[in-house]
Design a protein around this motif. Structure first.
Motif, short mmCIF file in Angstrom:
data_model
loop_
_atom_site.label_atom_id
_atom_site.label_comp_id
_atom_site.label_asym_id
_atom_site.label_seq_id
_atom_site.Cartn_x
_atom_site.Cartn_y
_atom_site.Cartn_z
N LYS A 1 -56.72 -11.39 16.45
CA LYS A 1 -57.66 -9.91 17.41
C LYS A 1 -59.05 -11.52 18.46
O LYS A 1 -58.93 -12.21 16.76
CB LYS A 1 -58.41 -9.16 16.33
N CYS B 1 -60.66 2.06 25.49
CA CYS B 1 -60.59 3.56 25.45
C CYS B 1 -59.36 3.80 24.49
O CYS B 1 -59.53 5.08 24.37
CB CYS B 1 -59.19 3.26 27.35
N THR B 2 -59.54 2.76 23.34
CA THR B 2 -59.63 3.45 21.82
C THR B 2 -60.93 2.86 21.40
O THR B 2 -61.80 1.85 21.16
CB THR B 2 -58.41 2.60 21.58
N ASP C 1 -60.38 0.87 18.37
CA ASP C 1 -60.11 0.03 17.87
C ASP C 1 -60.73 -1.15 18.64
O ASP C 1 -61.20 -2.03 18.28
CB ASP C 1 -58.21 -0.27 18.25
N SER D 1 -55.80 -3.11 36.90
CA SER D 1 -54.93 -1.95 37.47
C SER D 1 -55.74 -1.39 38.24
O SER D 1 -54.58 -0.19 38.65
CB SER D 1 -54.71 -1.42 35.92
N ALA E 1 -56.57 -4.23 32.88
CA ALA E 1 -56.08 -4.60 31.38
C ALA E 1 -56.05 -5.66 30.55
O ALA E 1 -55.23 -6.53 31.67
CB ALA E 1 -54.22 -3.96 31.98
N GLY F 1 -53.61 -6.47 27.77
CA GLY F 1 -52.83 -6.59 26.28
C GLY F 1 -52.47 -4.75 26.48
O GLY F 1 -52.47 -4.47 27.70
N ASN F 2 -52.43 -4.45 25.55
CA ASN F 2 -53.04 -3.36 25.58
C ASN F 2 -53.60 -1.72 26.11
O ASN F 2 -53.72 -0.92 25.81
CB ASN F 2 -52.18 -2.41 24.10
N GLU F 3 -55.00 -3.00 26.21
CA GLU F 3 -55.94 -2.30 25.93
C GLU F 3 -56.42 -2.46 27.07
O GLU F 3 -56.22 -2.93 28.04
CB GLU F 3 -56.84 -2.80 25.33
N THR F 4 -57.23 -0.75 27.77
CA THR F 4 -57.78 -0.96 29.35
C THR F 4 -59.34 -0.62 29.29
O THR F 4 -59.60 0.11 28.70
CB THR F 4 -57.29 0.58 29.84
#
Length: 463
Positions: A3, A19-20, A22, A76, A126, A128-131
């Motif tokens: 990470k 947004c999460t 994590d 994005s 953006a 990876g999977n994070e924004t």
């Protein structure tokens, strides 16, 4: 997978937020094996001030974004918010020109002066999977497209005098900002045959020796229709004066101008004998039952009586086909107020003597309370008033009590400014004395509103 701890966010407003949950953990020191720190920054600068009157592009640069981000990250999108309103923008900070101007007008009105607006730009990145989101605050500057609109407009010509500095016949206006309400109206008298006139404004008056500032019709001198376009004479090939020919079909002309669109409308008027007063009084907005004002000379000056509660308007007939609203007048008694072209508001409910002078654009009201005075009260010196009580349900002023044989009249406010006499069947202002034949207990009802009859009348019933 390792990470990455992100840090050194050089943001102008708020720091990136995930947004999460994590991502929130990643931003704190952890026991993960770390790679080389990666810097991310975002800033935005406002685009140049825009004058929509001269700008010709389909899109306009609202802001210029600057983003530094790690390899593999992408922007994005951006979100631009101005005073709680979103304006769609692309990845270059550009917006549709019409949408941008519409927002500027919605927030500030059409007045063509430069407006400064505080806006927030949100950048969405953006990784990876994070924004991640970052925000910056900028100041936008823009000027709506609109003609210069004077506060006052006038008619010159045959109805007044051919002088650009003449301000005798002034258009009516709601009093709102002229860019929020660019509609001006006037009603003025005409004579049989040709009636030539033109339109002026404050600019024309200021340049009274220069006829090029006077407004005429685009259709050409005397070729106006009932509707058309306005322009200053400096833009016309001739005088562009208006001409309305009257052949027994009008006593007045009503002219309406829209100074945002430079349009005009002309209507011939033959005023009716009555106008009606629906409202939230006892008639409950029903013109068929409404009080009426009369214009015996058919000149648009209407007088009469009505009980006014909180709101009302006038109709030309006992239906809703045509109306006189707040914007139909330019001067009022203090009890009246309104919003734009809508209902007329009343601050103090009461029974009023009204004068609605449509050509002059004035509406006045005098509160009245009624009484009986005369020898019939038992006072042969005419010094005693028997007060009457208003019954809102029947629209009658009522006195019940003793009267003696003798003459009497009705008067308002225990004064002689407004009094009625004549006959029981038809009362006339300032008319002759009425009379009681013999003493007794009487119920006297005075009907002044014309709700049930075109005449003013009274009933006198011996008990």
């Amino acid at each position: 997978m390792k990470k990455i701890a992100l840090y050194a966010f050089a943001l102008l407003a708020t720091a990136f937020t995930a947004c999460t949950e994590d991502f929130a953990d990643w931003a704190e020191p952890q026991g993960f094996e770390q790679e080389e720190a990666i810097g991310v920054s975002f800033s935005a600068t406002a685009g140049a001030s825009i004058d929509f009157a001269t700008y010709e592009g389909e899109t306009v640069t609202v802001f210029n974004p600057s983003v530094t981000m790690p390899e593999g990250a992408t922007v994005s999108g951006y979100k631009l918010t101005v005073n709680g309103n979103d304006l769609p923008v692309d990845l270059n900070g550009q917006a549709n020109t019409e949408e941008y101007e519409s927002l500027v007008i919605a927030l500030n009105g059409r007045r063509p002066t430069e407006r400064t607006m505080t806006a927030t730009v949100d950048a969405f990145i953006a990784i990876g999977n994070e924004t991640l989101k970052a925000s910056a605050t900028i100041e936008l500057k823009a000027t709506p497209e609109a003609p210069v609109i004077s506060a006052n407009h006038y008619i010159i010509g045959a109805p007044s005098e051919w002088n650009p500095g003449c301000t005798t016949l002034k258009f009516n206006h709601s009093g709102k900002d002229v860019y929020d309400d660019p509609i001006f109206t006037i009603t003025f008298p005409v004579t049989e045959g040709e009636n030539w006139f033109a339109v002026t404004d404050d600019v024309s008056v200021e340049h009274a020796n220069d006829w090029s500032y006077v407004f005429g019709c685009v259709e050409g001198n005397g070729n106006n229709g009932t509707e058309g376009q306005l322009a200053r004479r400096s833009e016309l090939s001739d005088d562009g004066s208006f001409n309305v020919v009257v052949n027994g079909d009008a006593k007045f002309i009503k002219m309406t101008i829209n100074m945002l669109e430079y349009t005009y409308k002309i209507e011939k008027l033959n005023f009716g004998e009555y106008i009606y007063i629906p409202g939230d009084h006892v008639t409950d907005w029903n013109p068929a039952l409404a009080p009426a004002l009369a214009s015996p000379a058919f000149d648009g000056v209407y007088t009469g009586f009505a009980y006014l509660n909180t709101q009302f308007k006038f109709t030309h007939a006992r239906n809703w086909d045509n109306e006189y609203n707040y914007s139909s007048f330019s001067t009022y008694s203090d009890i009246f107020s309104g919003e734009g072209a809508g209902n007329i508001n009343v601050s103090t409910p009461g029974f009023y003597y009204l004068e609605a002078n449509v050509p002059a654009g004035s509406l006045t009201a005098t509160p009245t309370a009624w009484s009986i005075i005369g020898a019939a009260t038992g006072d042969t010196s005419w010094g005693t008033d028997f007060e009457m009580t208003y019954d809102n349900e029947t629209g009658a002023w009522i006195y019940t009590g003793e009267l003696v044989a003798g003459e009497f009249k009705f008067r308002a406010n225990k004064a002689w400014d407004i009094d009625f006499g004549g006959t029981f069947e038809e009362l006339v202002r300032g008319g002759g004395n009425l009379s009681i034949a013999e003493a007794g207990t009487y119920e006297v009802k005075l009907y002044l509103t014309r709700s049930t009859s075109d005449k003013l009348y009274c009933t006198v019933t011996k008990k």
